[in-house]
Design a protein around this motif. Structure first.
Motif, mmCIF file in Angstrom:
data_model
loop_
_atom_site.group_PDB
_atom_site.id
_atom_site.type_symbol
_atom_site.label_atom_id
_atom_site.label_comp_id
_atom_site.label_asym_id
_atom_site.label_seq_id
_atom_site.Cartn_x
_atom_site.Cartn_y
_atom_site.Cartn_z
ATOM 1 N N TRP A 33 0.859 -1.183 0.000
ATOM 2 C CA TRP A 33 0.000 0.000 0.000
ATOM 3 C C TRP A 33 0.893 1.231 0.000
ATOM 4 O O TRP A 33 2.004 1.191 0.525
ATOM 5 N N SER A 80 -2.585 4.757 9.706
ATOM 6 C CA SER A 80 -3.514 4.451 8.605
ATOM 7 C C SER A 80 -2.979 3.337 7.723
ATOM 8 O O SER A 80 -3.741 2.457 7.294
ATOM 9 N N ASP A 121 -3.338 0.102 9.725
ATOM 10 C CA ASP A 121 -4.750 -0.302 9.737
ATOM 11 C C ASP A 121 -5.156 -0.948 8.411
ATOM 12 O O ASP A 121 -5.879 -1.949 8.398
ATOM 13 N N ALA A 122 -4.705 -0.379 7.294
ATOM 14 C CA ALA A 122 -5.045 -0.938 5.976
ATOM 15 C C ALA A 122 -4.505 -2.355 5.833
ATOM 16 O O ALA A 122 -5.201 -3.256 5.347
ATOM 17 N N GLU A 157 -3.728 -4.442 8.273
ATOM 18 C CA GLU A 157 -4.438 -5.327 9.201
ATOM 19 C C GLU A 157 -5.823 -5.697 8.673
ATOM 20 O O GLU A 157 -6.220 -6.867 8.736
ATOM 21 N N ARG A 158 -6.563 -4.732 8.155
ATOM 22 C CA ARG A 158 -7.904 -5.005 7.608
ATOM 23 C C ARG A 158 -7.830 -5.982 6.436
ATOM 24 O O ARG A 158 -8.626 -6.904 6.321
ATOM 25 N N SER A 159 -6.877 -5.747 5.548
ATOM 26 C CA SER A 159 -6.746 -6.624 4.389
ATOM 27 C C SER A 159 -6.382 -8.045 4.819
ATOM 28 O O SER A 159 -6.936 -9.015 4.293
ATOM 29 N N ALA A 186 -7.012 -9.525 7.698
ATOM 30 C CA ALA A 186 -8.186 -10.142 8.319
ATOM 31 C C ALA A 186 -9.196 -10.576 7.256
ATOM 32 O O ALA A 186 -9.766 -11.668 7.339
ATOM 33 N N GLY A 187 -9.395 -9.746 6.246
ATOM 34 C CA GLY A 187 -10.322 -10.072 5.170
ATOM 35 C C GLY A 187 -9.889 -11.273 4.354
ATOM 36 O O GLY A 187 -10.713 -11.947 3.743
ATOM 37 N N ILE A 200 -5.421 -11.120 14.903
ATOM 38 C CA ILE A 200 -6.447 -10.280 14.276
ATOM 39 C C ILE A 200 -7.718 -11.060 13.931
ATOM 40 O O ILE A 200 -8.590 -10.554 13.274
#
Length: 180
Positions: free
Chosen positions: A63, A108, A111-112, A114-116, A118-119, A171
């Motif tokens: 990212w 930020s 966070d991006a 970590e979210r990816s 987890a998804g 996560i």
């Protein structure tokens, strides 16, 4: 305004010169991110270009944080490849341009990633950072757990061996890996 966007392989090649400038600035600023100073800008750009294949293959995610003018930061997520480790990934190369620090860019980017993760079903993230570095404050405040340090793990940009601290973050809910 800072925008966090995932980068595909061909985009990584497109951004290689800007990412190289960020990498060189980071190393010149004394941060231990795997390179020694002075880091040649073309060597840094080649390093980024060489990762395009891993991005396209899905082994590596990158990212960038960008503002209206340029790349302000970056982070990577390196997926484990072994069958018994596909539940985890390593966070790597979190870098923020000095002029963008203190504005939440690092958080930020983290966070991006970590979210990816987890998804994608990743339940465990790991990372290492130079012990005593400013990055440790970010990781702790983001809920990462310190699990130990290793003396003389890597050289800082001047080549002086420094300790590294290992961190992890759960996560998701860990589940058994599928059998054979």
């Amino acid at each position: 305004m800072i925008e966090i966007v995932p980068v595909r392989g061909h985009e990584l090649v497109t951004y290689a010169d800007e990412l190289a400038a960020l990498l060189v600035d980071t190393v010149d600023g004394g941060s231990s991110v795997g390179f020694l100073a002075p880091l040649d800008r073309e060597v840094a750009a080649d390093w980024w270009r060489e990762r395009a294949g891993a991005v396209d293959a899905g082994r590596l995610q990158v990212w960038i944080a960008r503002d209206a003018e340029r790349v302000a930061g970056t982070i990577a997520l390196d997926r484990a490849r072994l069958p018994n480790a596909r539940h985890r990934a390593e966070v790597a190369k979190l870098m923020v341009r000095p002029s963008a620090r203190g504005r939440g860019v690092g958080r930020s980017l983290l966070d991006a990633a970590e979210r990816s993760a987890a998804g994608a079903g990743v339940t465990l993230l790991v990372l290492d950072t130079e012990s005593g570095s400013p990055a440790e404050r970010l990781y702790r405040s983001a809920g990462w757990t310190e699990c130990g340090s290793i003396p003389d793990y890597a050289g800082d940009p001047a080549g002086v061996l420094r300790p590294t601290t290992l961190y992890y973050k759960a996560i998701g809910t860990a589940q058994a890996l599928p059998g054979r």
